[in-house]
Design a protein around this motif. Sequence first.
Motif, PDB file in Angstrom:
ATOM      1  N   TYR A  87      19.766  -0.593   3.849  1.00 12.85           N
ATOM      2  CA  TYR A  87      19.987  -0.535   2.405  1.00 12.85           C
ATOM      3  C   TYR A  87      19.324   0.729   1.872  1.00 12.85           C
ATOM      4  CZ  TYR A  87      21.731  -5.290   2.449  1.00 12.85           C
ATOM      5  OH  TYR A  87      22.483  -6.399   2.710  1.00 12.85           O
ATOM      6  N   ILE A  88      20.117   1.553   1.199  1.00 12.55           N
ATOM      7  CA  ILE A  88      19.625   2.750   0.522  1.00 12.55           C
ATOM      8  C   ILE A  88      19.614   2.415  -0.958  1.00 12.55           C
ATOM      9  CG2 ILE A  88      20.011   5.210   0.108  1.00 12.55           C
ATOM     10  CD1 ILE A  88      21.687   5.210   2.719  1.00 12.55           C
ATOM     11  N   ILE A  89      18.421   2.207  -1.505  1.00 10.25           N
ATOM     12  CA  ILE A  89      18.273   1.633  -2.847  1.00 10.25           C
ATOM     13  C   ILE A  89      17.858   2.711  -3.833  1.00 10.25           C
ATOM     14  CG2 ILE A  89      17.122  -0.142  -4.209  1.00 10.25           C
ATOM     15  CD1 ILE A  89      16.527  -1.586  -1.517  1.00 10.25           C
ATOM     16  N   ASN A  90      18.591   2.809  -4.943  1.00 10.73           N
ATOM     17  CA  ASN A  90      18.265   3.772  -5.993  1.00 10.73           C
ATOM     18  C   ASN A  90      17.108   3.215  -6.827  1.00 10.73           C
ATOM     19  OD1 ASN A  90      20.329   5.608  -5.331  1.00 10.73           O
ATOM     20  ND2 ASN A  90      21.833   4.417  -6.482  1.00 10.73           N
ATOM     21  N   ASP A  91      15.916   3.671  -6.546  1.00  8.73           N
ATOM     22  CA  ASP A  91      14.718   3.212  -7.255  1.00  8.73           C
ATOM     23  C   ASP A  91      14.338   4.267  -8.290  1.00  8.73           C
ATOM     24  OD1 ASP A  91      12.445   1.917  -8.044  1.00  8.73           O
ATOM     25  OD2 ASP A  91      11.281   2.419  -6.248  1.00  8.73           O
ATOM     26  N   LYS A  92      15.108   4.317  -9.372  1.00  9.62           N
ATOM     27  CA  LYS A  92      14.940   5.371 -10.371  1.00  9.62           C
ATOM     28  C   LYS A  92      13.595   5.293 -11.070  1.00  9.62           C
ATOM     29  CE  LYS A  92      19.825   6.212 -11.341  1.00  9.62           C
ATOM     30  NZ  LYS A  92      20.871   6.307 -12.386  1.00  9.62           N
ATOM     31  N   GLU A  93      13.070   4.083 -11.239  1.00 12.89           N
ATOM     32  CA  GLU A  93      11.782   3.944 -11.911  1.00 12.89           C
ATOM     33  C   GLU A  93      10.667   4.680 -11.159  1.00 12.89           C
ATOM     34  OE1 GLU A  93      14.327   0.481 -13.073  1.00 12.89           O
ATOM     35  OE2 GLU A  93      13.872   1.581 -11.236  1.00 12.89           O
ATOM     36  N   ASN A  94      10.825   4.793  -9.853  1.00 13.60           N
ATOM     37  CA  ASN A  94       9.819   5.470  -9.042  1.00 13.60           C
ATOM     38  C   ASN A  94      10.304   6.810  -8.495  1.00 13.60           C
ATOM     39  OD1 ASN A  94       7.638   3.384  -9.008  1.00 13.60           O
ATOM     40  ND2 ASN A  94       9.280   2.137  -8.147  1.00 13.60           N
TER      41      ASN A  94
ATOM     42  N   SER B 294      15.156  -9.712  -0.132  1.00 13.30           N
ATOM     43  CA  SER B 294      14.087 -10.350  -0.906  1.00 13.30           C
ATOM     44  C   SER B 294      13.136  -9.334  -1.523  1.00 13.30           C
ATOM     45  CB  SER B 294      13.290 -11.309  -0.004  1.00 13.30           C
ATOM     46  OG  SER B 294      12.483 -10.585   0.917  1.00 13.30           O
ATOM     47  N   VAL B 295      13.377  -8.049  -1.362  1.00 19.79           N
ATOM     48  CA  VAL B 295      12.443  -7.016  -1.806  1.00 19.79           C
ATOM     49  C   VAL B 295      12.179  -7.108  -3.309  1.00 19.79           C
ATOM     50  CG1 VAL B 295      14.274  -5.270  -2.152  1.00 19.79           C
ATOM     51  CG2 VAL B 295      11.901  -4.552  -1.711  1.00 19.79           C
ATOM     52  N   GLN B 296      10.928  -6.921  -3.672  1.00 20.88           N
ATOM     53  CA  GLN B 296      10.500  -6.833  -5.066  1.00 20.88           C
ATOM     54  C   GLN B 296       9.759  -5.510  -5.257  1.00 20.88           C
ATOM     55  OE1 GLN B 296      11.177  -9.171  -7.570  1.00 20.88           O
ATOM     56  NE2 GLN B 296      12.512 -10.053  -5.969  1.00 20.88           N
ATOM     57  N   PHE B 297       9.955  -4.880  -6.425  1.00 20.69           N
ATOM     58  CA  PHE B 297       9.435  -3.540  -6.666  1.00 20.69           C
ATOM     59  C   PHE B 297       8.210  -3.561  -7.582  1.00 20.69           C
ATOM     60  CE2 PHE B 297      13.619  -2.814  -5.098  1.00 20.69           C
ATOM     61  CZ  PHE B 297      13.597  -1.569  -4.498  1.00 20.69           C
ATOM     62  N   ASN B 298       7.453  -2.458  -7.505  1.00 22.67           N
ATOM     63  CA  ASN B 298       6.280  -2.242  -8.358  1.00 22.67           C
ATOM     64  C   ASN B 298       5.271  -3.373  -8.235  1.00 22.67           C
ATOM     65  OD1 ASN B 298       7.417   0.193  -9.318  1.00 22.67           O
ATOM     66  ND2 ASN B 298       8.632  -0.953 -10.806  1.00 22.67           N
ATOM     67  N   VAL B 299       5.026  -3.766  -7.000  1.00 23.20           N
ATOM     68  CA  VAL B 299       4.073  -4.828  -6.708  1.00 23.20           C
ATOM     69  C   VAL B 299       2.697  -4.207  -6.541  1.00 23.20           C
ATOM     70  CG1 VAL B 299       3.440  -6.659  -5.094  1.00 23.20           C
ATOM     71  CG2 VAL B 299       5.851  -6.215  -5.590  1.00 23.20           C
ATOM     72  N   GLU B 300       1.707  -4.752  -7.228  1.00 25.42           N
ATOM     73  CA  GLU B 300       0.339  -4.270  -7.099  1.00 25.42           C
ATOM     74  C   GLU B 300      -0.430  -5.162  -6.155  1.00 25.42           C
ATOM     75  OE1 GLU B 300      -0.786  -1.527  -8.303  1.00 25.42           O
ATOM     76  OE2 GLU B 300       0.963  -1.024  -9.521  1.00 25.42           O
ATOM     77  N   GLU B 301      -1.289  -4.550  -5.355  1.00 27.43           N
ATOM     78  CA  GLU B 301      -2.099  -5.317  -4.420  1.00 27.43           C
ATOM     79  C   GLU B 301      -3.076  -6.197  -5.184  1.00 27.43           C
ATOM     80  OE1 GLU B 301      -5.114  -4.685  -0.616  1.00 27.43           O
ATOM     81  OE2 GLU B 301      -4.145  -2.974  -1.572  1.00 27.43           O
TER      82      GLU B 301
ATOM     83  N   ASP C 263       0.814  -1.218   0.000  1.00 24.00           N
ATOM     84  CA  ASP C 263       0.000   0.000   0.000  1.00 24.00           C
ATOM     85  C   ASP C 263       0.847   1.267   0.000  1.00 24.00           C
ATOM     86  OD1 ASP C 263      -2.222  -1.610   0.076  1.00 24.00           O
ATOM     87  OD2 ASP C 263      -2.567  -1.386   2.230  1.00 24.00           O
ATOM     88  N   LYS C 264       1.900   1.288   0.825  1.00 30.35           N
ATOM     89  CA  LYS C 264       2.693   2.507   0.979  1.00 30.35           C
ATOM     90  C   LYS C 264       3.743   2.689  -0.114  1.00 30.35           C
ATOM     91  CE  LYS C 264       0.809   3.602   4.979  1.00 30.35           C
ATOM     92  NZ  LYS C 264      -0.078   4.765   5.122  1.00 30.35           N
ATOM     93  N   PHE C 265       4.413   1.588  -0.477  1.00 35.44           N
ATOM     94  CA  PHE C 265       5.604   1.721  -1.315  1.00 35.44           C
ATOM     95  C   PHE C 265       5.588   0.859  -2.578  1.00 35.44           C
ATOM     96  CE2 PHE C 265       7.001   2.042   3.234  1.00 35.44           C
ATOM     97  CZ  PHE C 265       7.104   3.423   3.256  1.00 35.44           C
ATOM     98  N   LYS C 266       4.520   0.067  -2.784  1.00 36.85           N
ATOM     99  CA  LYS C 266       4.446  -0.839  -3.936  1.00 36.85           C
ATOM    100  C   LYS C 266       5.625  -1.810  -3.969  1.00 36.85           C
ATOM    101  CE  LYS C 266       0.642   0.737  -5.875  1.00 36.85           C
ATOM    102  NZ  LYS C 266       0.056   1.409  -4.709  1.00 36.85           N
ATOM    103  N   ILE C 267       5.969  -2.329  -2.791  1.00 36.57           N
ATOM    104  CA  ILE C 267       7.024  -3.330  -2.692  1.00 36.57           C
ATOM    105  C   ILE C 267       6.503  -4.522  -1.890  1.00 36.57           C
ATOM    106  CG2 ILE C 267       8.893  -1.644  -2.810  1.00 36.57           C
ATOM    107  CD1 ILE C 267       9.252  -2.086   0.263  1.00 36.57           C
ATOM    108  N   SER C 268       7.205  -5.637  -2.023  1.00 37.20           N
ATOM    109  CA  SER C 268       6.926  -6.794  -1.182  1.00 37.20           C
ATOM    110  C   SER C 268       8.251  -7.376  -0.711  1.00 37.20           C
ATOM    111  CB  SER C 268       6.134  -7.863  -1.947  1.00 37.20           C
ATOM    112  OG  SER C 268       6.918  -8.421  -2.986  1.00 37.20           O
ATOM    113  N   MET C 269       8.224  -8.080   0.407  1.00 29.03           N
ATOM    114  CA  MET C 269       9.384  -8.813   0.910  1.00 29.03           C
ATOM    115  C   MET C 269       8.911 -10.143   1.467  1.00 29.03           C
ATOM    116  SD  MET C 269      11.928  -6.019   2.731  1.00 29.03           S
ATOM    117  CE  MET C 269      10.714  -5.139   3.718  1.00 29.03           C
ATOM    118  N   LYS C 270       9.816 -11.106   1.488  1.00 26.79           N
ATOM    119  CA  LYS C 270       9.504 -12.406   2.072  1.00 26.79           C
ATOM    120  C   LYS C 270       9.715 -12.317   3.587  1.00 26.79           C
ATOM    121  CE  LYS C 270      10.698 -15.019  -2.081  1.00 26.79           C
ATOM    122  NZ  LYS C 270      11.609 -16.038  -2.690  1.00 26.79           N
TER     123      LYS C 270
END
Length: 333
Positions: A287-294, A324-331, A167-174
Amino acid sequence: MKKRILLCFMAILGLSIACKEEGKADYLPESVGAMNTLTVVIDNELWKSSVGDAIRENYTAAAQGLTWDEALFSVTQVPQQIFSGSIRNTSSVLYVMEDSLNVAHMKSNMYSKPQNIGVIKGRNKQELIDNINKTSAEFIKDFKTLEISKAQKRFEKSLNKEKALVDKFKISMKIPSIYRVGREEDNFVWISREIQKGNMNIIAYTMPENGFHNDSTFARDIIRMRDSIGNLYIKGSDVAGKNNHMITEKAFTPYVFPAEVSGKKAAEVRGIWEMSAYPMAGPFLTYIINDKENNRKLILEGFVFAPATKKRDYMFELEAILKSVQFNVEEKK
């Protein structure tokens, strides 16, 4: 015509060998071994010599960013004649022996899967020591990568299904189901679990894509960022007349390394947190991740509070979760 027949025969032979190798892997038993353990297969006399010293110097060196010294690996030494049966199914193995060859390489899935066996041979002790020192960084990385993937696979047996991160960041983790979301703000999520003598924590938030301007001040900017988040969201017990919150330990400059997380460039930060007005402290991994797509920097952090308790394996679990983070995850509806 003969040449064509020969080529067909070679192709079929190659396919047959590949199928046999694949079939062998399919029937290998599941690897065993506790987190961050390493089985060292080496002759007893070599283990007691300078060769054993070189192994210990590299593989039982202190892990970085912990509140007290803990070895990178818990090492078990066995001689070659004992390396049989279930011991061979250990997931991380370092095999060291004197031989007529001078070689060092990593082998995968020889006796079980997933498994890494670092093989080091030399014609004398000095060659063995040279090969141990030369390959240790690469081998440690390979062993750790395998352990991370094993941990993530284990998490999948029972995952947290809360939707705060989506909901907040469009990410998921295991994240294992034992963890629970404890706090949600517009740009902040805090997830934690209770352990025997404290708790393990994961926080996530974002910063502008251009949030860090100068490489020369990067470490100071990280500290300023962490301390401001602590002041906003991670409060400690009330102390009369003081604002008690999490800060980066003043006496310990964090380690900062280049990293890659989920295919994106990142900075890995390891250090010690403390409370600003109360004697509490523990290790953190950011981890400071460069998420340029967002158009943002995604900040993921794990930290542990566990007084008078070893924390290496706790931090390793948090590392496996964060990676394990994955980006641009839709609910899912």
